[in-house]
Scaffold this active site. Structure first.
Site, PDB file in Angstrom:
ATOM      1  N   LYS A   1       0.906  -1.066  -0.012  1.00 12.35           N
ATOM      2  CA  LYS A   1      -0.180   0.107  -0.008  1.00 12.35           C
ATOM      3  C   LYS A   1       0.892   1.372   0.043  1.00 12.35           C
ATOM      4  O   LYS A   1       0.523   2.364  -0.680  1.00 12.35           O
ATOM      5  CB  LYS A   1      -0.998   0.053   1.151  1.00 12.35           C
ATOM      6  CG  LYS A   1      -2.032  -0.916   1.029  1.00 12.35           C
ATOM      7  CD  LYS A   1      -2.713  -1.464   2.185  1.00 12.35           C
ATOM      8  CE  LYS A   1      -3.880  -2.633   1.966  1.00 12.35           C
ATOM      9  NZ  LYS A   1      -4.418  -2.919   3.184  1.00 12.35           N
TER      10      LYS A   1
ATOM     11  N   GLN B   1      -4.943  -1.684   9.283  1.00 13.72           N
ATOM     12  CA  GLN B   1      -5.043  -3.069   8.939  1.00 13.72           C
ATOM     13  C   GLN B   1      -5.530  -4.367   9.870  1.00 13.72           C
ATOM     14  O   GLN B   1      -5.176  -4.245  10.944  1.00 13.72           O
ATOM     15  CB  GLN B   1      -3.393  -3.376   8.548  1.00 13.72           C
ATOM     16  CG  GLN B   1      -3.140  -4.758   7.858  1.00 13.72           C
ATOM     17  CD  GLN B   1      -3.655  -4.471   6.435  1.00 13.72           C
ATOM     18  OE1 GLN B   1      -3.341  -3.753   5.766  1.00 13.72           O
ATOM     19  NE2 GLN B   1      -4.058  -5.854   5.972  1.00 13.72           N
TER      20      GLN B   1
ATOM     21  N   ASP C   1     -11.536   2.116   3.571  1.00  8.68           N
ATOM     22  CA  ASP C   1     -11.786   0.607   3.634  1.00  8.68           C
ATOM     23  C   ASP C   1     -13.407   0.372   3.314  1.00  8.68           C
ATOM     24  O   ASP C   1     -13.926  -0.528   3.301  1.00  8.68           O
ATOM     25  CB  ASP C   1     -11.459  -0.127   4.729  1.00  8.68           C
ATOM     26  CG  ASP C   1     -10.104  -0.888   4.594  1.00  8.68           C
ATOM     27  OD1 ASP C   1      -9.869  -1.141   3.540  1.00  8.68           O
ATOM     28  OD2 ASP C   1      -9.316  -1.267   5.590  1.00  8.68           O
TER      29      ASP C   1
END
Ligand code: NDP
Length: 288
Positions: A54, A98, A123
């Site tokens: 990322k 995460q 997300d």
């Protein structure tokens, strides 16, 4: 006849190019590039790889990026206060925590995800964004299903009126995929571990999405000739061998189009994260 291979790299490149163009236009107007902050807690090795990728994608596109690595014994309160600080930070357009969280924090997963400002929730897991997606409103959408649907569009694979079957009903993949495909006017069936006659249902799919987490689960006799098969699964079966949820070698002889693993959906997910980061920046600027 062998299936058309839907290369994640090809479509991810297109998504990232569009995100970069958008980000540059944003910078010209607002004086800064969109920024992504990723919080990683603990030492999970797969998570470390994902976070590095990322970060690399941010560098490639010229985005501002911050990686916040916290020890596995970080308290819930410490994590929440880190999120609060990022929510207030103007340089940060998108925030991602995460997953999976370390064991001690797992009971608080919803507290953590719900603390992220919905407009920075790249997300797309915040209930505000989930609700907006289900009701068909503009929202930040989970990257994996959003990337898959963008790929179908870029590949000119018809969705409107298609029978779409999704195996898996997770909040991360299966359910948002259902909402996205429904919004594009597919007729959607969502299957799970209690589904009866799974193979028969799958054989009716024009678009079959496998998000199960079981190596090589979907066999050729579950696939309608000519169908598009999207393999979301990532399963490590040997230290250096990754396979999907689809038995790629046999299914590619029946399907019309198929995504490989590796080199498929994983790349689309990261590309879509970049697109979501620009979208988040635009949402905060009141441009969407
Ligand atoms: P989950 O474990 O959260 O969900 C798996 C789903 O599969 C569940 O709904 C489960 O049903 C269903 N399932 C399990 N066994 C069967 C079965 N025998 N028949 C039918 N359905 C079954 O997984 P995720 O959605 O998070 O991830 C799925 C896969 O995708 C994993 O391999 C993961 O690593 C990968 N992944 C890949 C990403 C990428 O970027 N490429 C991103 C996210 C995930 P039930 O609900 O009844 O238990």
């Amino acid at each position: 006849m062998s299936a058309r291979i839907l290369s994640g790299k090809e479509f991810a490149t297109k998504i990232k190019e569009a995100a970069k163009e958008d980000a540059l236009a944003f910078r010209d107007e607002y004086g800064f590039m969109p920024g992504l902050a990723v919080i990683i807690i603990g030492e999970d090795s797969a998570s470390q790889v994902y976070v590095r990728n990322k970060n690399k994608a941010c560098e490639e596109l010229g985005f501002h990026s911050e990686m916040i690595a916290l020890p596995a014994d970080t308290s819930k309160d410490e994590l929440l206060s880190r999120i609060d600080a990022l929510n207030a930070d103007k340089k940060i357009s998108g925030i991602l925590v995460q997953l999976p969280l370390p064991k001690a924090l797992q009971p608080f997963e919803y507290d953590v995800l719900n603390r992220i400002d919905p407009m920075k929730d790249v997300d797309g897991f915040h209930p505000v964004n989930v609700g907006r997606l289900v009701t068909g409103q503009e929202s930040l959408v989970p990257c994996t299903p959003a990337g898959c649907v963008r790929m179908l569009e870029l590949a000119d694979i018809p969705i409107d009126g298609a029978n779409a079957v999704i195996i898996g009903r997770s909040n991360i993949v299966g359910k948002p995929m259902m909402s996205l495909l429904l919004k594009k006017s597919a007729t959607v069936t969502v299957c799970h571990s209690h589904t009866k006659n799974l193979a028969e249902i799958c054989r009716n799919a024009d678009v079959l999405v496998a998000a199960i987490g079981k190596p090589l689960f979907v066999k050729a006799d579950m696939v309608k000739p000519g169908a598009t098969v999207i393999d979301v699964g990532i399963n490590r079966i040997e230290p250096k061998k990754l396979v999907g949820d689809v038995d790629y070698d046999s299914v590619k002889e029946v399907a019309g189009a198929i995504t490989p693993v590796p080199g498929g959906v994983g790349l689309l997910t990261i590309a879509m994260l970049m697109a979501n980061t620009v979208k988040a920046a635009k949402l905060q600027a009141g441009r969407i």
